[in-house]
Design a protein around this motif. Sequence first.
Motif, PDB file in Angstrom:
ATOM      1  N   PRO A  94      42.287  30.065  53.750  1.00 25.72           N
ATOM      2  CA  PRO A  94      43.311  29.240  53.100  1.00 25.72           C
ATOM      3  C   PRO A  94      44.638  29.323  53.837  1.00 25.72           C
ATOM      4  CG  PRO A  94      42.896  31.236  51.829  1.00 25.72           C
ATOM      5  CD  PRO A  94      41.833  31.174  52.891  1.00 25.72           C
ATOM      6  N   ARG A  95      45.490  28.334  53.572  1.00 25.78           N
ATOM      7  CA  ARG A  95      46.790  28.309  54.257  1.00 25.78           C
ATOM      8  C   ARG A  95      47.591  29.578  53.970  1.00 25.78           C
ATOM      9  NH1 ARG A  95      46.288  22.841  52.681  1.00 25.78           N
ATOM     10  NH2 ARG A  95      46.492  21.375  54.434  1.00 25.78           N
ATOM     11  N   THR A  96      47.629  29.960  52.719  1.00 25.68           N
ATOM     12  CA  THR A  96      48.364  31.158  52.315  1.00 25.68           C
ATOM     13  C   THR A  96      47.379  32.149  51.717  1.00 25.68           C
ATOM     14  OG1 THR A  96      50.304  29.802  51.809  1.00 25.68           O
ATOM     15  CG2 THR A  96      50.265  32.047  50.934  1.00 25.68           C
ATOM     16  N   PRO A  97      47.197  33.310  52.325  1.00 25.70           N
ATOM     17  CA  PRO A  97      46.224  34.270  51.785  1.00 25.70           C
ATOM     18  C   PRO A  97      46.606  34.713  50.384  1.00 25.70           C
ATOM     19  CG  PRO A  97      46.894  34.856  54.019  1.00 25.70           C
ATOM     20  CD  PRO A  97      47.821  33.781  53.568  1.00 25.70           C
ATOM     21  N   PRO A  98      45.650  34.798  49.474  1.00 20.02           N
ATOM     22  CA  PRO A  98      45.953  35.299  48.128  1.00 20.02           C
ATOM     23  C   PRO A  98      46.253  36.797  48.161  1.00 20.02           C
ATOM     24  CG  PRO A  98      43.597  34.960  48.384  1.00 20.02           C
ATOM     25  CD  PRO A  98      44.234  34.414  49.616  1.00 20.02           C
ATOM     26  N   SER A 103      34.334  50.167  46.501  1.00 21.65           N
ATOM     27  CA  SER A 103      34.496  49.976  45.068  1.00 21.65           C
ATOM     28  C   SER A 103      35.976  49.861  44.749  1.00 21.65           C
ATOM     29  CB  SER A 103      33.867  51.136  44.292  1.00 21.65           C
ATOM     30  OG  SER A 103      34.503  52.364  44.625  1.00 21.65           O
ATOM     31  N   LEU A 104      36.309  48.939  43.844  1.00 21.81           N
ATOM     32  CA  LEU A 104      37.683  48.668  43.471  1.00 21.81           C
ATOM     33  C   LEU A 104      37.786  48.685  41.947  1.00 21.81           C
ATOM     34  CD1 LEU A 104      36.820  46.640  46.030  1.00 21.81           C
ATOM     35  CD2 LEU A 104      39.236  46.108  45.935  1.00 21.81           C
ATOM     36  N   ASP A 105      38.802  49.371  41.423  1.00 24.62           N
ATOM     37  CA  ASP A 105      39.054  49.418  39.991  1.00 24.62           C
ATOM     38  C   ASP A 105      40.264  48.559  39.659  1.00 24.62           C
ATOM     39  OD1 ASP A 105      36.939  51.148  39.813  1.00 24.62           O
ATOM     40  OD2 ASP A 105      38.166  52.959  39.583  1.00 24.62           O
ATOM     41  N   ASP A 106      40.225  47.926  38.480  1.00 22.75           N
ATOM     42  CA  ASP A 106      41.323  47.057  38.025  1.00 22.75           C
ATOM     43  C   ASP A 106      41.654  46.014  39.086  1.00 22.75           C
ATOM     44  OD1 ASP A 106      41.519  48.552  35.659  1.00 22.75           O
ATOM     45  OD2 ASP A 106      42.852  50.001  36.622  1.00 22.75           O
ATOM     46  N   TYR A 107      40.640  45.265  39.460  1.00 16.90           N
ATOM     47  CA  TYR A 107      40.767  44.272  40.540  1.00 16.90           C
ATOM     48  C   TYR A 107      41.535  43.056  40.035  1.00 16.90           C
ATOM     49  CZ  TYR A 107      39.263  40.732  43.935  1.00 16.90           C
ATOM     50  OH  TYR A 107      39.224  39.728  44.861  1.00 16.90           O
ATOM     51  N   ARG A 108      42.503  42.582  40.827  1.00 19.59           N
ATOM     52  CA  ARG A 108      43.271  41.379  40.517  1.00 19.59           C
ATOM     53  C   ARG A 108      43.438  40.559  41.793  1.00 19.59           C
ATOM     54  NH1 ARG A 108      42.356  43.380  36.378  1.00 19.59           N
ATOM     55  NH2 ARG A 108      43.666  43.664  34.524  1.00 19.59           N
ATOM     56  N   LEU A 109      43.228  39.255  41.691  1.00 15.33           N
ATOM     57  CA  LEU A 109      43.444  38.334  42.807  1.00 15.33           C
ATOM     58  C   LEU A 109      44.298  37.187  42.313  1.00 15.33           C
ATOM     59  CD1 LEU A 109      40.995  37.137  45.510  1.00 15.33           C
ATOM     60  CD2 LEU A 109      42.193  35.416  44.171  1.00 15.33           C
ATOM     61  N   ARG A 110      45.366  36.859  43.073  1.00 18.06           N
ATOM     62  CA  ARG A 110      46.266  35.778  42.716  1.00 18.06           C
ATOM     63  C   ARG A 110      46.521  34.897  43.936  1.00 18.06           C
ATOM     64  NH1 ARG A 110      45.006  37.332  38.618  1.00 18.06           N
ATOM     65  NH2 ARG A 110      46.207  37.946  36.770  1.00 18.06           N
ATOM     66  N   THR A 111      46.473  33.574  43.727  1.00 16.11           N
ATOM     67  CA  THR A 111      46.799  32.644  44.807  1.00 16.11           C
ATOM     68  C   THR A 111      48.304  32.595  44.997  1.00 16.11           C
ATOM     69  OG1 THR A 111      46.850  30.793  43.249  1.00 16.11           O
ATOM     70  CG2 THR A 111      44.755  31.256  44.350  1.00 16.11           C
ATOM     71  N   ARG A 112      48.718  32.183  46.210  1.00 13.95           N
ATOM     72  CA  ARG A 112      50.148  32.126  46.532  1.00 13.95           C
ATOM     73  C   ARG A 112      50.469  30.871  47.326  1.00 13.95           C
ATOM     74  NH1 ARG A 112      52.390  35.552  49.819  1.00 13.95           N
ATOM     75  NH2 ARG A 112      50.545  35.762  51.120  1.00 13.95           N
ATOM     76  N   GLY A 124      52.009  28.141  46.197  1.00 13.88           N
ATOM     77  CA  GLY A 124      53.162  27.404  45.710  1.00 13.88           C
ATOM     78  C   GLY A 124      52.852  26.391  44.639  1.00 13.88           C
ATOM     79  N   ARG A 125      51.573  26.218  44.271  1.00 10.83           N
ATOM     80  CA  ARG A 125      51.234  25.276  43.207  1.00 10.83           C
ATOM     81  C   ARG A 125      50.830  26.056  41.971  1.00 10.83           C
ATOM     82  NH1 ARG A 125      47.024  21.931  46.860  1.00 10.83           N
ATOM     83  NH2 ARG A 125      48.188  22.070  48.799  1.00 10.83           N
ATOM     84  N   GLU A 126      49.911  25.500  41.198  1.00  9.49           N
ATOM     85  CA  GLU A 126      49.407  26.245  40.057  1.00  9.49           C
ATOM     86  C   GLU A 126      48.676  27.477  40.543  1.00  9.49           C
ATOM     87  OE1 GLU A 126      47.088  23.162  38.774  1.00  9.49           O
ATOM     88  OE2 GLU A 126      48.657  22.109  37.720  1.00  9.49           O
ATOM     89  N   GLU A 127      48.962  28.562  39.906  1.00 11.68           N
ATOM     90  CA  GLU A 127      48.364  29.820  40.325  1.00 11.68           C
ATOM     91  C   GLU A 127      47.045  30.044  39.597  1.00 11.68           C
ATOM     92  OE1 GLU A 127      50.875  33.143  39.986  1.00 11.68           O
ATOM     93  OE2 GLU A 127      52.303  32.457  41.495  1.00 11.68           O
ATOM     94  N   TYR A 128      46.060  30.446  40.386  1.00 12.94           N
ATOM     95  CA  TYR A 128      44.761  30.808  39.838  1.00 12.94           C
ATOM     96  C   TYR A 128      44.492  32.264  40.202  1.00 12.94           C
ATOM     97  CZ  TYR A 128      44.118  25.800  39.274  1.00 12.94           C
ATOM     98  OH  TYR A 128      44.271  24.492  38.912  1.00 12.94           O
ATOM     99  N   GLY A 129      43.662  32.895  39.424  1.00 11.79           N
ATOM    100  CA  GLY A 129      43.388  34.288  39.702  1.00 11.79           C
ATOM    101  C   GLY A 129      42.063  34.741  39.144  1.00 11.79           C
ATOM    102  N   VAL A 159      46.845  49.837  45.684  1.00  9.78           N
ATOM    103  CA  VAL A 159      46.588  49.019  46.869  1.00  9.78           C
ATOM    104  C   VAL A 159      47.040  47.588  46.606  1.00  9.78           C
ATOM    105  CG1 VAL A 159      44.796  48.058  48.359  1.00  9.78           C
ATOM    106  CG2 VAL A 159      44.690  50.453  47.663  1.00  9.78           C
ATOM    107  N   SER A 160      47.718  47.012  47.582  1.00 11.05           N
ATOM    108  CA  SER A 160      48.103  45.601  47.562  1.00 11.05           C
ATOM    109  C   SER A 160      47.805  45.031  48.935  1.00 11.05           C
ATOM    110  CB  SER A 160      49.588  45.444  47.216  1.00 11.05           C
ATOM    111  OG  SER A 160      49.970  44.081  47.271  1.00 11.05           O
ATOM    112  N   ALA A 161      47.101  43.903  48.966  1.00 10.92           N
ATOM    113  CA  ALA A 161      46.688  43.322  50.244  1.00 10.92           C
ATOM    114  C   ALA A 161      46.789  41.810  50.177  1.00 10.92           C
ATOM    115  CB  ALA A 161      45.260  43.737  50.586  1.00 10.92           C
ATOM    116  N   GLU A 162      47.117  41.215  51.320  1.00 14.97           N
ATOM    117  CA  GLU A 162      47.060  39.774  51.474  1.00 14.97           C
ATOM    118  C   GLU A 162      45.749  39.457  52.185  1.00 14.97           C
ATOM    119  OE1 GLU A 162      50.566  38.556  53.498  1.00 14.97           O
ATOM    120  OE2 GLU A 162      51.930  39.279  51.922  1.00 14.97           O
ATOM    121  N   GLN A 163      44.797  38.939  51.433  1.00 15.17           N
ATOM    122  CA  GLN A 163      43.411  38.808  51.884  1.00 15.17           C
ATOM    123  C   GLN A 163      43.128  37.388  52.321  1.00 15.17           C
ATOM    124  OE1 GLN A 163      40.040  40.682  49.552  1.00 15.17           O
ATOM    125  NE2 GLN A 163      39.654  38.526  49.118  1.00 15.17           N
TER     126      GLN A 163
END
Length: 312
Positions: A181-185, A223-232, A234-239, A290-294
């Motif tokens: 994607p143009r902007t990594p989530p 393995s990842l605990d409390d996993y969260r993914l958010r788009t970035r 600039g439009r409606e955010e999905y996660g 942990v915070s990452a731009e994936q």
Amino acid sequence: MLLSRTRPRLPFPGRRQRLRVWRRTRPFWGGLLVVLGGAELLLVPLSPLTVLVSLGLGGIAAIGIGAALIVAGLFLWFLPQARAYVSVHALLLSVLSFLATNLGGFLVGMLLGITGSALAFGWTPLPDAAADGEGPEGHRPGGTGPGALAAVLPVLLAAVLATGAPPARAAAAPQGPPTAPRTPPTVTTSLFAPEGFAFAGVTEVATADGPLRVLVLKMRAASLDDYRLRTRDGREEYGLAARSLELRGNVTLYLTKFSGCIEGLLCVTFSPDGLPAPPVIPPFVFMTRVSAEQALVTSDLIVTDGLRLEAS
């Protein structure tokens, strides 16, 4: 009567040549100074100078920092591709030894560690010819030169023609990662526990706006605990959100930024243009906060618990 004097030859020329080749393909002298600095820090609190040196907390810190510097020097010898990451940590440990230990081993161990880490950080590999152990004439010791290769190639060609073997088809070009994607989530997790973690270098992935530089991390599973993914974008955010997420089999992460706290203590940030990730991570190491731009992630199997889709 004339007596000819021959120059004495040193013993074991083959072993000395192999040692010379090995030494020139890694920051040998920088690693040696780091090892010596760690050994000096390690030996000062154990020396008989009981009047000047008190074991106490300073002595315990000296033993810990000295052992860590010795390990860092060995990493510089046997894992030279990690020299930037290891030399920075060796420099920080050397400076820290002035405050945490007996004035950095009475300045000797600290100065040795700083000098060695600086030499290791500034070291660059030799060209391919020198790194492979070629001499000044361009021949590898004990290897085959162009003449031997030219003599072997006609024999191999004649053998292939005699057997009538069909010509081998050209191998298909390996397919790279899909378009990102143009902007990594942004991905966040409270605990990241990889298995067989390895840093595979820096590459570029295709996006609609052009190539994007990313870190490539490979592992067998994670393995990842409390996993969260958010788009970035600039439009409606999905996660996406999940209580736990497991990646299994040929896991590859393409990240533009990766930060977290190793063992919950040492917080670091890795990026393609900043501090490179270490090439190998021991299996018992985990990271918190942990915070990452994936940009992309590939895996043979993804198992989640409590997965839900969120939108705003």
